[in-house]
Design a protein around this motif. Structure first.
Motif, PDB file in Angstrom:
ATOM      1  N   MET A   1      -4.685   8.191  -5.513  1.00 17.65           N
ATOM      2  CA  MET A   1      -4.843   7.845  -4.094  1.00 17.65           C
ATOM      3  C   MET A   1      -4.491   9.079  -3.259  1.00 17.65           C
ATOM      4  O   MET A   1      -3.323   9.416  -3.092  1.00 17.65           O
TER       5      MET A   1
ATOM      6  N   ASP B   1      -4.870  11.352   0.478  1.00 24.14           N
ATOM      7  CA  ASP B   1      -4.634  10.978   1.879  1.00 24.14           C
ATOM      8  C   ASP B   1      -5.856  10.340   2.525  1.00 24.14           C
ATOM      9  O   ASP B   1      -5.732   9.407   3.327  1.00 24.14           O
TER      10      ASP B   1
ATOM     11  N   ARG C   1      -5.819   1.895   4.924  1.00 27.53           N
ATOM     12  CA  ARG C   1      -5.070   1.521   6.127  1.00 27.53           C
ATOM     13  C   ARG C   1      -6.013   1.059   7.239  1.00 27.53           C
ATOM     14  O   ARG C   1      -5.697   0.116   7.989  1.00 27.53           O
TER      15      ARG C   1
ATOM     16  N   LEU D   1      -6.139   6.819   1.289  1.00 33.52           N
ATOM     17  CA  LEU D   1      -5.055   6.035   1.878  1.00 33.52           C
ATOM     18  C   LEU D   1      -5.397   5.644   3.313  1.00 33.52           C
ATOM     19  O   LEU D   1      -5.155   4.511   3.748  1.00 33.52           O
TER      20      LEU D   1
ATOM     21  N   TYR E   1      -5.699   3.672  -7.376  1.00 31.67           N
ATOM     22  CA  TYR E   1      -6.533   2.489  -7.181  1.00 31.67           C
ATOM     23  C   TYR E   1      -7.645   2.522  -8.215  1.00 31.67           C
ATOM     24  O   TYR E   1      -7.863   3.523  -8.910  1.00 31.67           O
TER      25      TYR E   1
ATOM     26  N   LEU F   1       0.821  -1.210   0.000  1.00 30.02           N
ATOM     27  CA  LEU F   1       0.000   0.000   0.000  1.00 30.02           C
ATOM     28  C   LEU F   1       0.855   1.259   0.000  1.00 30.02           C
ATOM     29  O   LEU F   1       0.502   2.265  -0.642  1.00 30.02           O
TER      30      LEU F   1
ATOM     31  N   THR G   1       0.015   4.569  -5.593  1.00 28.73           N
ATOM     32  CA  THR G   1      -0.415   5.981  -5.760  1.00 28.73           C
ATOM     33  C   THR G   1      -1.792   6.064  -6.405  1.00 28.73           C
ATOM     34  O   THR G   1      -2.347   7.163  -6.515  1.00 28.73           O
TER      35      THR G   1
END
Length: 840
Positions: free
Chosen positions: A372, A374, A381, A377, A362, A356, A360
């Motif tokens: 991608m 923040d 996560r 991301l 998806y 991951l 950068t």
């Protein structure tokens, strides 16, 4: 020694030499299929990959180059070729040091051996003291004329008794003293221990435990903590994808086919089919599909089959340009494939957080590739964290479209090509579950109730380990998990004293290395724990060897791990480990039963003979009778009590550990009650037997023989009945399960028959006379009373301080044992000096 020839480079030529003639500085060529003959460094190589599973226990191929040049002996060349420089040979290699560490015999005694030595010393000192006392008293009485015959005349009269007759009388007295020593010394104890261990070892095979070292049976019964692996021991090691996250959507994959768009599905299938070390075989006859590979690879391939993957067709639709094998340090593996339309896709697969971090972009539901940011991301996560909390192993799948013209064309350039691993497009994150073994939670709970703490030591991250530990019952949700969880790197950085304190508290160690497990074992042993360790890899060998009991896995375990272990668990199941604990406690309990039975006989026989000798100058139990009692007590008693099968009651006790005495207060209470009862009854018969049995009108010699025969017969029957009491020292129902122990019942029957034969037909040999039915009834009734007396005695509370400490603190015992210890230490010094002299 098996001869093995290898080639080395000398003067520009290849020279064939024996592997035993290698020296430091030799240059060795390596090719695919070769075994690395010694430790060394790589000089030059082309796509050299080494299988280091024999040393690390990890079934991962390691690529060797200038950044990772170190080679270990015993490993195999999986791919490529190279030239190495030998830096260590023989015992100085990593393999040699490992073998030396696990083959070193520290000579350390097991907890039971330490206790048995103490008991033997205790009984020996008491027996020797009593024998000397009886010898002195009888000799003094004999030579002073106070020892009389049956008619009342003195056996020795100074100046009138012939020298030969006087010597015969003295020899008889010495014989009695020696017989007392023979009865007192527990020579049957080693037999009982060996019989118990051998019987348990055979029975443990049925419970999937192969005992390699006999003493490990009883040591396992003293275990206070078990340091267990996770994968394959607490879990089934049968990975399955149960959850996935793609297009920012979570999917429960355990229900059926994941709902993904055709584009994402085709890319995932393409990446999984090519970027794998596993295989899928579909039988032509239409049978079940066979999926092979590592557990993780099998789980991902089975998930791809749910997506509709045709393994062979997918692989035939593209060609592999380059492969980056999975690396345990980088935690990822990749493959570059060329499609029929000359497009190139680089597929990556590995640890979710690492993959991951390289993504950068998806793909969304509409098959659009989106950047991608923040927020996205953080959402991915969060999905990884949620999976880890649910005890799932997270693997991410990503790819990168690549231009064909940027791919190296030369063979050497392609072999050295570092495939792009950045700016990836995330395809999916899958959560793989390794389910707990059925019955593991019950087995862990049984251990905890028995006072044995189970600790999990695993290489997985702490969150995954925590989730499995909660599922298995090693951790509780209401516990302070901050003190119970630790990472291996944090543990190894602690000081020795602090490490011992932390080791006492922790229940789970995540991200641990083999050395962390060894440090944990050492810290726990320094705290006084009896430690059992499970392991399956070669790198577990030091911990298995260091532990009090090493438990290797019979299915997944390497040969080195098995050689380092004391017991091999044949089904790799933690529930079988608990059965070993149960058998170990049975061994310890059976030995305690025998010691209680033996000490009861010792105390009663010694006191009766001492009191009789001091008071009358004669003993009611002669040498032959005492030897028969000794045979009952040692050989037959050991056979009867050593084969008692384990019961669930054993798992309700706390572990004995290292410092608990072998003779407990309960045993002291039981044996003293029985011994005092027997002493009281038999001494009454010794001094008032003639009047009680109405023998005043018989001749003095015949009356004495009848009285002594009754004392002997009653004493033996008391031991036979007391053998039933010894079966259940702390339970009221002494007959529970007795019908299942055919050997015990057979030995009791044989002993009883032999006693009848001795009394009724071997009178000349044993100095006995036949008893009438009234005398037999008296003997049986007196012996029978020992049963209700034992039940009443179990209501008497006992103090916590062991009884034997009051005796061992006495000045006479300290003086005698100090002499024994000085003589033993002096002998050890002399032996050491002789060895040193021979060494020079």
């Amino acid at each position: 020694m098996r001869k093995r020839e290898i080639y080395k480079l000398r003067g520009g030529r290849r020279v064939e030499v024996s592997i035993y003639d290698l020296v430091v500085g030799d240059v060795i060529p390596l090719n695919i299929g070769d075994q690395v003959p010694a430790d060394g460094v790589l000089i030059t190589g082309h796509s050299l990959s080494i299988d280091e599973s024999s040393m690390t226990g990890e079934s991962k191929i390691v690529r060797k180059d200038s950044k990772e040049p170190f080679l270990m002996s015993g490993c195999k060349v999986a791919d490529g070729n190279g030239i190495m420089l030998v830096t260590s040979v023989g015992i100085n290699t990593e393999w040699g040091l490992l073998m030396a560490s696990i083959s070193e015999d520290t000579g350390e005694e097991t907890p039971l051996q330490v206790r048995l030595n103490g008991v033997a010393t205790f009984i020996g000192v008491v027996g020797l003291t009593v024998a000397l006392l009886v010898l002195c008293v009888l000799l003094v009485r004999y030579f002073t004329g106070h020892t009389t015959n049956a008619d009342g005349t003195s056996q020795f009269v100074a100046g009138k008794t012939k020298f030969g007759k006087a010597i015969d009388g003295a020899i008889k007295i010495v014989t009695i003293a020696v017989t007392i020593v023979v009865v007192a010394v527990p020579e049957g104890l080693p037999l009982a221990v060996t019989l118990t261990l051998a019987y348990s070892m055979r029975k443990m095979m049925a419970d999937k435990a192969l005992v390699r070292r006999l003493s490990a049976c009883e040591t396992m019964g003293s275990a206070t903590t078990i340091c267990s692996d996770k994968t394959g021991t607490l879990t089934l090691n049968q990975m399955t994808v149960v959850e996935s996250c793609a297009c920012l959507k979570k999917v429960n994959d355990s229900d059926g086919k994941p709902d993904l768009s055709p584009k994402i599905s085709s890319l995932i299938i393409e990446g999984i089919a090519q970027n794998t070390t596993g295989n899928v075989y579909v039988p032509e006859t239409g049978g079940d599909v066979e999926v092979t590979g590592s557990p993780t690879e099998k789980a991902i391939l089975q998930w791809a089959l749910k997506l509709g993957m045709n393994f062979e067709a997918t692989r035939s639709q593209s060609s592999i340009l380059h492969v980056f094998p999975f690396n345990s340090e980088k935690k990822r593996g990749g493959v570059a494939v060329k499609l029929p339309n000359n497009e190139v896709h680089i597929h990556w697969k590995g640890a979710a957080e690492i993959i991951l971090a390289s993504c950068t972009r998806y793909i969304e539901d509409n098959d659009q590739v989106v950047a991608m940011d923040d927020n996205k991301l953080m959402l991915f996560r969060k999905s990884i964290e949620d999976m880890a909390v649910g005890s799932l192993r997270c693997v991410a799948i990503a790819y990168l479209p690549y231009e064909l013209e940027n791919v190296p064309t030369g063979e050497q350039q392609l072999a050295d090509w570092a495939m792009p691993a950045d700016d990836l497009v995330l395809l999916a994150i899958v959560g793989i579950k390794d389910p707990c073994r059925p019955g593991v939670a019950d087995a862990v709970r049984l251990c905890q109730n028995a006072g044995v703490k189970v600790r999990m030591v695993t290489g997985d991250n702490v969150q995954t380990a925590k989730a499995i530990a909660l599922e298995c019952g090693i951790l509780r949700a209401d516990s302070d998990l901050s003190e119970l969880l630790i990472e291996g790197k944090d543990f190894r950085e602690l000081s020795d004293r602090r490490r011992e304190e932390v080791a006492e508290k922790i229940s789970v160690m995540g991200r641990s290395s083999p050395n962390d497990k060894l440090l944990l074992v050492q810290a726990l042993r320094r705290r006084g724990h009896v430690v059992a360790v499970t392991g399956d890899g070669t790198n577990d060998a030091p911990a298995l060897h260091e532990a009090d009991i090493g438990l290797a896995m019979g299915i997944q375990g390497t040969e080195v791990a098995k050689e380092s272990s004391d017991i091999i668990i044949l089904d790799d199941n933690f529930a079988s480990v608990v059965k070993v604990v149960r058998w170990g406690r049975s061994v310890y309990a059976n030995i305690q039963k025998f010691i209680q039975f033996q000490l009861t006989v010792n105390v009663a026989a010694l006191v009766i003979n001492v009191v009789a000798a001091i008071s009358s100058g004669a003993v009611p139990l002669n040498a032959v009778q005492l030897l028969w009692v000794n045979l009952i007590m040692d050989t037959l008693g050991a056979l009867a009590l050593a084969t008692e099968p384990p019961t669930n009651h054993l798992m309700d006790r706390q572990p004995v550990g290292r410092r608990e005495p072998l003779i407990t207060n309960i045993m002291w209470r039981n044996l003293l009650i029985q011994a005092i009862y027997q002493i009281t009854v038999l001494l009454i018969f010794n001094f008032r037997g003639k009047s009680i049995l109405n023998l005043e009108h018989d001749s003095t010699d015949h009356a004495d023989k009848v009285k002594n025969t009754l004392i002997f017969n009653t004493f033996v029957l008391c031991q036979i009945f007391n053998e039933f009491n010894a079966r259940k020292p702390d339970e009221f129902n002494i007959f529970k399960g007795i019908t299942k122990n055919y050997l015990f019942m057979g030995i009791i029957a044989v002993t009883l028959v032999l006693q009848i034969l001795i009394v009724e037909f071997l009178g000349k040999f044993t100095t006995t006379v036949r008893l009438n039915w009234k005398h037999w009834l008296i003997s049986v009734v007196i012996a029978f009373i020992s049963w209700p007396l034992a039940v009443v005695g179990k209501f008497i509370p006992v103090p916590e301080t062991p009884f034997h400490k009051y005796f061992t603190r006495s000045p006479p015992f300290k003086f005698i044992t100090r002499i024994f210890h000085w003589r033993r230490e002096r002998a050890e010094v002399i032996i050491f000096d002789e060895r040193e002299e021979r060494g020079r």
